[in-house]
Write an enzyme that holds these catalytic residues in place. Structure first.
Site, PDB file in Angstrom:
ATOM      1  N   GLY A 165       0.800  -1.229   0.000  1.00 49.70           N
ATOM      2  CA  GLY A 165       0.000   0.000   0.000  1.00 49.70           C
ATOM      3  C   GLY A 165       0.829   1.273   0.000  1.00 49.70           C
ATOM      4  O   GLY A 165       0.291   2.359   0.151  1.00 49.70           O
ATOM      5  N   ARG A 291       3.111 -15.425  -4.831  1.00 51.94           N
ATOM      6  CA  ARG A 291       3.548 -16.013  -3.561  1.00 51.94           C
ATOM      7  C   ARG A 291       2.329 -16.415  -2.747  1.00 51.94           C
ATOM      8  O   ARG A 291       1.192 -16.117  -3.126  1.00 51.94           O
ATOM      9  CB  ARG A 291       4.343 -14.972  -2.775  1.00 51.94           C
ATOM     10  CG  ARG A 291       3.529 -13.698  -2.560  1.00 51.94           C
ATOM     11  CD  ARG A 291       4.136 -12.751  -1.570  1.00 51.94           C
ATOM     12  NE  ARG A 291       3.538 -11.432  -1.636  1.00 51.94           N
ATOM     13  CZ  ARG A 291       2.430 -11.059  -1.012  1.00 51.94           C
ATOM     14  NH1 ARG A 291       1.756 -11.929  -0.270  1.00 51.94           N
ATOM     15  NH2 ARG A 291       1.966  -9.833  -1.121  1.00 51.94           N
ATOM     16  N   VAL A 294      -0.996 -13.627   3.062  1.00 53.32           N
ATOM     17  CA  VAL A 294      -1.388 -13.639   4.484  1.00 53.32           C
ATOM     18  C   VAL A 294      -2.765 -14.284   4.645  1.00 53.32           C
ATOM     19  O   VAL A 294      -2.991 -15.095   5.544  1.00 53.32           O
ATOM     20  CB  VAL A 294      -1.421 -12.191   5.037  1.00 53.32           C
ATOM     21  CG1 VAL A 294      -2.025 -12.163   6.433  1.00 53.32           C
ATOM     22  CG2 VAL A 294      -0.019 -11.588   5.062  1.00 53.32           C
TER      23      VAL A 294
HETATM   24  P1  ADP Z   1       0.069  -2.842  -3.115  1.00 59.74           P
HETATM   25  O1  ADP Z   1       0.888  -3.770  -3.928  1.00 59.74           O
HETATM   26  O2  ADP Z   1       0.846  -1.721  -2.521  1.00 59.74           O
HETATM   27  O3  ADP Z   1      -0.804  -3.548  -2.130  1.00 59.74           O
HETATM   28  P2  ADP Z   1      -2.213  -2.588  -4.966  1.00 59.74           P
HETATM   29  O4  ADP Z   1      -2.100  -2.197  -6.383  1.00 59.74           O
HETATM   30  O5  ADP Z   1      -2.463  -4.037  -4.682  1.00 59.74           O
HETATM   31  O6  ADP Z   1      -0.893  -2.089  -4.159  1.00 59.74           O
HETATM   32  O7  ADP Z   1      -3.333  -1.727  -4.275  1.00 59.74           O
HETATM   33  C1  ADP Z   1      -3.555  -1.773  -2.891  1.00 59.74           C
HETATM   34  C2  ADP Z   1      -4.895  -1.157  -2.570  1.00 59.74           C
HETATM   35  O8  ADP Z   1      -4.932   0.214  -2.997  1.00 59.74           O
HETATM   36  C3  ADP Z   1      -6.071  -1.805  -3.269  1.00 59.74           C
HETATM   37  O9  ADP Z   1      -6.545  -2.931  -2.577  1.00 59.74           O
HETATM   38  C4  ADP Z   1      -7.066  -0.669  -3.248  1.00 59.74           C
HETATM   39  O10 ADP Z   1      -7.657  -0.542  -1.976  1.00 59.74           O
HETATM   40  C5  ADP Z   1      -6.210   0.557  -3.491  1.00 59.74           C
HETATM   41  N1  ADP Z   1      -6.147   0.869  -4.930  1.00 59.74           N
HETATM   42  C6  ADP Z   1      -5.244   0.398  -5.823  1.00 59.74           C
HETATM   43  N2  ADP Z   1      -5.496   0.870  -7.072  1.00 59.74           N
HETATM   44  C7  ADP Z   1      -6.594   1.648  -6.969  1.00 59.74           C
HETATM   45  C8  ADP Z   1      -7.374   2.424  -7.903  1.00 59.74           C
HETATM   46  N3  ADP Z   1      -7.061   2.495  -9.204  1.00 59.74           N
HETATM   47  N4  ADP Z   1      -8.455   3.101  -7.429  1.00 59.74           N
HETATM   48  C9  ADP Z   1      -8.775   3.059  -6.113  1.00 59.74           C
HETATM   49  N5  ADP Z   1      -8.091   2.349  -5.199  1.00 59.74           N
HETATM   50  C10 ADP Z   1      -7.026   1.652  -5.601  1.00 59.74           C
END
Ligand code: ADP
Length: 446
Positions: A165, A291, A294
């Protein structure tokens, strides 16, 4: 089958892997920093090797020390767990070059999916819809402005090398974008050593729904259903459930089929998770985690399939132990991530666990390396336990979860158990009516 597996991790996930190995008759080697001399993963393993001082970069991220530990103990294979080196393509490659088996996907697939820009491109090529955004990375604020004009505001500036995040910034207009881009670049460089950022449309009310995949690289690919991980704080998951209360049968089927077909095309091998945002009936790929995750236990609870065992079997060259028709997803499961943190301020709360009582009974599973008298060190992730509950229905699961949370005693440190107690009493959560922004609003309500 392997005779000895080195587990390159700590905490509950190291224990989780140890347990799978034990049940398969495989001996285990724990590695640990000097902060973890008394850790449960060290106590339970058949052998242990100290690999360095407390900072992770000197121990759990210390590749030469880990490879040396594998060599001196005569391990056949290395399981990276999650976090630390689990998504390091270089580590996966080096493990294999040194004659050990890496229990995970190929270095090539880790690399492809580890960079979110190349991952999105791969997703498009594999027929998975992605969140609309910039075609690739954006070099500076000017390039970002051009892309944002196409995408439409608000946009999210994201780090190509991101995770946990971090490195994400919302921009609602050009002014905000001009500030967000250099900020996100700086943060990305500092955290991930890669300053590349890209843009995505910022979705206003999506749910985070992901698919658990198991694939053997020999044509066998199955899914174990989806997980709804929309309860998040600062883009980090707090509680997960399966099945998602938001999907109807047709949407679920479409999502699961899209994900499995894509992994078959890719020739993926091992466990993996494809993450999507879901809004207004449409799914958009955001990233793939190559991977164990959690929240994998909730998929195990509804499927009865041991994901770590399958990872190990697949790494040993065996075909998947299940066909999709044999996978029966039954009932409902929820996981609460219990962190050693103040439940209101989220300030870390390491320290000595003065008393400890774990809930039990039908449908209750606790994955934790805590014990009475153990001192939670300040150096690592604050996740100290996962309370996982299964019920024949969502309602039964919720009742059981409330009961289990009441029973759980972790004394001496602060934990997020009281937060979970508030959550399971909240009407929106009970109704399954929440998106990724709901928890942040709920936390300011009080
Ligand atoms: P990380 O690898 O840091 O976890 P992610 O791409 O998986 O990043 O995104 C983590 C979280 O951020 C998502 O579960 C969502 O809550 C929020 N998020 C990511 N992309 C978007 C988007 N385009 N619009 C709104 N929220 C987003």
């Amino acid at each position: 089958m392997f005779e000895k597996v080195l587990i390159a991790n700590r905490g509950e996930i190291a224990l989780r892997i140890h347990r799978a190995c034990r049940e398969m008759g495989i001996r285990t080697v724990a590695v640990h920093s000097t902060a973890d001399d008394n850790a449960m993963h060290v106590r339970l393993a058949d052998e242990s090797v100290c690999i360095g001082p407390p900072p992770a970069r000197d121990s759990y991220l210390n590749i030469p020390a880990i490879l040396s530990a594998a060599a001196i103990t005569g391990a056949d294979a290395i399981h990276p767990g999650l976090g630390f080196l689990a998504e390091s393509a270089d580590f996966a490659a080096m493990v294999e070059e040194h004659g050990f088996t890496f229990i995970g996907p190929s270095a090539e697939h880790i690399r492809l999916m580890g960079d979110k820009v190349t991952a999105k491109r791969a997703a498009v090529a594999l027929g998975i819809p992605v969140v609309p955004g910039s075609a690739g990375g954006v070099a500076d604020a000017a390039a970002a402005a051009e892309a944002a004009a196409q995408i439409g505001y608000p946009v999210l500036v994201k780090a190509a090398g991101g995770g946990g995040g971090r490195g994400m910034r919302v921009a609602r207009n050009l002014e905000e974008l001009e500030i967000a881009v250099p900020q996100a670049q700086g943060e990305a460089k500092a955290f991930f050593g890669n300053g590349e950022v890209y843009l995505e449309r910022y979705l206003g009310k999506p749910r985070h729904i992901e698919v658990q995949i198991l694939a053997d690289g020999q044509g066998g690919v199955i899914h174990l259903g989806e997980r709804d991980c929309s309860l998040q704080r600062k883009h980090q998951k707090i509680l997960e459930e399966t099945p998602s209360p938001a999907l109807n049968v047709a949407e679920r089927q479409q999502l699961l089929t899209t994900a499995t077909d894509a992994m078959r095309k890719l020739g993926y091998k091992s466990a993996g998770t494809i993450e999507f945002l879901y809004q207004d009936g449409a799914f958009f790929f955001i990233e793939m985690n190559t991977r164990l995750q959690v929240e994998h236990p909730i998929s195990e609870m509804v499927s009865g399939i041991d994901i770590v065992r399958e990872q190990i079997r697949i790494a040993d060259g065996a075909p998947l132990g299940y066909r999709q028709e044999e996978v029966r997803l039954a009932g409902h499961a929820i996981e609460c991530r219990i962190n050693a943190e103040n439940p209101e301020t989220f300030a870390p709360s390491p320290g000595c666990v003065s008393s400890y009582h774990v809930p039990g009974g039908l449908g209750v599973r606790v994955d934790s390396a805590l014990y009475q008298g153990y001192t939670v060190p300040p150096q690592y992730d604050s996740l100290v336990a996962k309370l996982v509950v299964h019920g024949t229905s969502r309602n039964e699961c919720l009742m059981r979860l409330r009961r289990a949370l009441e029973e759980y005693v972790i004394g001496g440190i602060e934990t997020t158990i009281p937060l979970h107690q508030r959550l399971v009493a909240a009407a929106d959560f009970i109704n399954g009516d929440y998106d990724i922004h709901w928890l942040e609003r709920f936390l300011t309500r009080r």
